[in-house]
Design a protein around this motif. Structure first.
Motif, PDB file in Angstrom:
ATOM      1  N   ALA A  17      -3.538 -79.474   9.957  1.00 42.94           N
ATOM      2  CA  ALA A  17      -4.911 -79.808   9.559  1.00 42.94           C
ATOM      3  C   ALA A  17      -4.904 -80.065   8.058  1.00 42.94           C
ATOM      4  N   ARG A  19      -5.535 -80.527   4.196  1.00 42.93           N
ATOM      5  CA  ARG A  19      -6.393 -79.840   3.238  1.00 42.93           C
ATOM      6  C   ARG A  19      -6.662 -80.715   2.017  1.00 42.93           C
ATOM      7  N   ARG A 105      -2.195 -61.698   2.818  1.00 42.26           N
ATOM      8  CA  ARG A 105      -2.059 -63.146   2.673  1.00 42.26           C
ATOM      9  C   ARG A 105      -1.149 -63.458   1.492  1.00 42.26           C
TER      10      ARG A 105
ATOM     11  N   THR B  17     -16.276 -76.642  -1.487  1.00 41.22           N
ATOM     12  CA  THR B  17     -15.994 -77.676  -0.494  1.00 41.22           C
ATOM     13  C   THR B  17     -16.751 -77.426   0.798  1.00 41.22           C
ATOM     14  N   PHE B  18     -17.003 -76.146   1.090  1.00 43.67           N
ATOM     15  CA  PHE B  18     -17.587 -75.822   2.387  1.00 43.67           C
ATOM     16  C   PHE B  18     -18.899 -75.062   2.243  1.00 43.67           C
ATOM     17  N   ASP B  23     -12.232 -68.904   7.430  1.00 43.47           N
ATOM     18  CA  ASP B  23     -11.225 -67.883   7.189  1.00 43.47           C
ATOM     19  C   ASP B  23      -9.834 -68.483   7.055  1.00 43.47           C
ATOM     20  N   ASP B  24      -9.457 -69.288   8.006  1.00 43.91           N
ATOM     21  CA  ASP B  24      -8.115 -69.871   7.959  1.00 43.91           C
ATOM     22  C   ASP B  24      -8.217 -71.386   7.992  1.00 43.91           C
ATOM     23  N   ILE B  25      -8.224 -71.958   6.805  1.00 43.97           N
ATOM     24  CA  ILE B  25      -8.468 -73.395   6.692  1.00 43.97           C
ATOM     25  C   ILE B  25      -7.336 -74.204   7.314  1.00 43.97           C
ATOM     26  N   ALA B  26      -6.111 -73.687   7.217  1.00 41.01           N
ATOM     27  CA  ALA B  26      -4.967 -74.437   7.750  1.00 41.01           C
ATOM     28  C   ALA B  26      -4.984 -74.506   9.270  1.00 41.01           C
ATOM     29  N   ALA B  27      -5.824 -73.681   9.902  1.00 36.01           N
ATOM     30  CA  ALA B  27      -5.893 -73.721  11.364  1.00 36.01           C
ATOM     31  C   ALA B  27      -7.215 -74.326  11.832  1.00 36.01           C
ATOM     32  N   THR B  28      -8.019 -74.816  10.899  1.00 39.02           N
ATOM     33  CA  THR B  28      -9.322 -75.379  11.259  1.00 39.02           C
ATOM     34  C   THR B  28      -9.273 -76.898  11.111  1.00 39.02           C
ATOM     35  N   ARG B  29      -9.552 -77.584  12.175  1.00 35.21           N
ATOM     36  CA  ARG B  29      -9.529 -79.050  12.156  1.00 35.21           C
ATOM     37  C   ARG B  29     -10.731 -79.583  11.386  1.00 35.21           C
ATOM     38  N   GLN B  30     -10.582 -80.803  10.922  1.00 37.41           N
ATOM     39  CA  GLN B  30     -11.645 -81.381  10.104  1.00 37.41           C
ATOM     40  C   GLN B  30     -13.001 -81.398  10.809  1.00 37.41           C
ATOM     41  N   ARG B  33     -14.906 -78.092  10.475  1.00 35.29           N
ATOM     42  CA  ARG B  33     -15.202 -77.534   9.168  1.00 35.29           C
ATOM     43  C   ARG B  33     -16.630 -77.909   8.749  1.00 35.29           C
TER      44      ARG B  33
END
Lengths: 318, 131
Positions: A17, A19, A105, B17-18, B23-30, B33
Motif C-alpha cells: 500500500a 505511502r 514499533r 494527511t488523514f 494505526d497501520d498505514i502500511a496495511a491500509t489500502r488507499q 484511508r
C-alpha cells in the motif's frame, strides 16, 4: 528488530500500500517518485522522513497539500540528514528512558536529498551524521544538476554536460570537471553500508534498501535519477535512460559493506557503449560534433577504468 | 471543499494527511484511508495530460512493471492484478507503455479525448516481426 517485509517477486511487491501520493507536482516521467516509492514500499515499518530543498521537497509539499503519508519534515537545503538524525537521537533517548508510547514499533529514519544537497551544500552535515553513527539512511536522488532552480551545475554534473552555469557553445563543451565520487567518500567513513542503486533495477534496489534498514548504523545510498527536463529526453524514456546508464556502466551498481567489502550487484549481459547513453540525451548533443568527439572516447576510457577498478576491488576484498 | 486560508492554518505549517487515526498505514489500502483535504491524493493533475494511457486487460499478464515504474502512483493493482489507471493522478508520461512487455502492448497512449471503448475495440494486433 521487526520482521523484514518479504518481497520475492514483483507481483508480491505490488500488494504494497503506497505511502507516497500522486498529484505531487514533479514533472511527468520524473524518476524521483519512482525511487521514493520503491524505497517506501520496501518496508512495512513506520517511517520518519525528511527531504532537503530540491525538486522532491518543493513538489511534494506545495501548500496546502502534502504527498506523504508518513511523518515528514523539511527544514533547510543542507540538513535533511541532521533533521532525521535528531529525531533518531530523540527516539533512542526516549526508548532508553522507557517513555515511548508504542515501544514495539521500529520506525525507520530516512532522509532524501538531491545531488546538490548531498554532493555540495549538505556534504558536511551528511559526513557528520555518518561519523556520529546515527541509525539513519540517507538517499541521494542523483540527477546530476540543480534541476529545481533551473539546471545549474552541481559537483555531480559529469564532464561535457551542458548546464545553465556551464553551457556548451562556441568556446566551451560544457562542464569541465568530472563527477565527484561520493560513494567512495562515504565508504571511507567506514559506515556499515554504502550502495549505488538505480530505479530500473527494482529488485536490486529493494534488496539494498532492506539490507540498509536491517543494519545498525548510518547507511548511504546513491540513486541515479534520470531528469527528463534537464537531461533533455522524452518523459516516456525515463526507464530506457536508466537502463542505458546501468548497462553502459556509467552508473555501475555495487555496494560496500563496512567500508571495505565491495560487491558488484549487477553485471550487464551486454555492455552498451557509453556513446549510446550520451546520444540519448539532449544535454550531451554537442559532444557529437567533430571537434568534441575525443571527449566521448575519453569518457569510455574512464568508464572502463572504473569498472576494472571495481572488479579488482571486489576480488581483493579491500 | 472549502480550503483553509493562510492564517487559519496550524502554527508551524503542519499538515495532517488523514482525518482521524490510522494505526497501520502500511496495511491500509488507499480506498480505506480517510484522507484529509491536505493530502495531495484529494487533488488532481489530470489537466496536465495531453495523452492518456488506455488499459486493455485482454493482453495483460499482470507482470506489474507498470505498477512499479509509475511515477505518479496511478497504476492501480489489487491482489496482484492490475485493475486500472487512476486518471486523477496520471500525468500522461507514458512510462507504463514503454515498460509493458506484452505483444501487442496492454497499455497504449491515446489523445486525451479518445474514447476508451472504441480504442479497445480497434486495438492493434500482434506484431509478428517484433516477436
Amino acid at each position: 528488530m521487526s520482521e523484514m517485509k518479504k518481497i520475492k517477486n514483483l507481483k508480491e511487491f505490488s500488494t504494497s500500500a503506497d505511502r507516497f501520493e500522486g498529484a505531487n507536482l514533479l514533472c511527468p516521467g520524473c524518476a524521483h517518485s519512482i525511487i521514493v516509492r520503491e524505497v517506501l514500499n520496501a518496508t512495512n515499518d513506520d517511517l520518519i522522513l525528511s527531504a532537503s530543498t530540491g525538486c522532491l521537497e518543493v513538489c511534494t509539499a506545495v501548500y496546502p497539500y502534502t504527498s506523504w503519508d508518513a511523518s515528514w519534515i523539511h527544514i533547510g537545503f543542507e540538513n535533511s540528514s541532521t533533521a532525521v538524525a535528531g529525531a533518531e537521537s530523540m527516539y533512542k533517548a526516549l526508548k532508553k528512558k522507557g517513555r515511548l508510547k508504542q515501544p514495539d514499533r521500529n520506525p525507520k529514519f530516512v532522509s532524501f536529498a538531491g545531488d546538490g544537497a548531498s554532493y555540495d551544500i549538505g556534504f558536511q552535515w551528511i559526513s557528520g551524521c555518518m561519523e556520529r553513527g546515527h541509525n539513519i539512511m540517507h538517499i541521494v536522488l542523483d540527477n546530476e544538476v540543480y534541476a529545481n532552480t533551473g539546471g545549474q551545475r552541481s559537483s555531480s554534473t559529469p564532464i561535457g554536460s551542458s548546464a545553465t552555469t556551464s553551457p556548451a557553445g562556441r568556446v566551451s563543451y560544457g562542464e569541465k570537471r568530472n563527477k565527484k565520487d561520493i560513494v567512495s567518500i562515504m565508504a571511507a567513513h567506514n559506515i556499515p553500508y554504502v550502495a549505488q542503486v538505480a530505479p530500473n533495477k527494482w529488485k536490486d534496489m529493494v534488496k539494498k534498501i532492506q539490507h540498509g534498514f536491517a543494519v545498525e548504523g548510518p547507511v548511504f545510498i546513491n540513486a541515479v535519477s534520470p531528469c527528463t527536463t534537464e537531461w533533455k529526453f522524452d518523459p516516456k524514456d525515463t526507464m530506457n535512460i536508466a537502463d542505458l546508464a546501468t548497462d553502459s556502466l556509467v552508473f555501475p551498481l555495487y555496494e560496500i559493506i563496512d567500508g571495505h567489502e565491495l560487491n558488484i550487484t549487477y553485471r550487464p549481459k551486454n555492455i552498451v557503449p557509453v556513446e549510446e547513453y550520451l546520444a540519448a540525451q539532449g544535454r550531451f548533443k554537442h559532444l557529437f560534433k567533430d571537434e568534441y568527439k575525443y571527449l566521448i572516447k575519453e569518457w569510455q576510457e574512464r568508464v572502463d577504468e572504473k569498472w576494472a577498478y571495481l572488479q579488482r576491488r571486489e576480488e581483493a576484498r579491500v | 471543499m472549502a480550503k483553509k486560508g493562510w492564517d487559519e492554518f496550524e502554527i508551524g505549517a503542519m499538515l495532517r494527511t488523514f482525518d482521524g487515526k490510522i494505526d497501520d498505514i502500511a496495511a491500509t489500502r488507499q480506498e480505506d484511508r480517510a484522507y484529509s483535504q491536505n493530502s495531495s491524493y484529494t487533488a488532481s493533475v489530470a489537466d496536465w495530460r495531453l495523452i492518456k494511457p488506455i488499459f486493455n486487460k485482454d493482453y495483460c499478464i499482470d507482470c506489474q512493471f507498470c505498477w512499479v515504474y509509475c511515477p505518479d502512483v496511478s497504476i492501480i493493482s489489487r491482489d496482484k492484478k492490475l485493475i486500472g489507471v487512476d486518471m486523477d493522478h496520471c500525468k500522461g508520461c507514458g512510462i507504463c507503455v514503454e515498460v509493458c512487455p506484452t505483444n501487442p502492448k496492454s497499455l497504449l497512449m491515446f489523445p486525451e479525448q479518445a474514447d476508451e471503448e472504441t480504442e479497445i475495440a480497434s486495438w492493434p494486433k500482434k506484431d509478428e516481426e517484433e516477436a
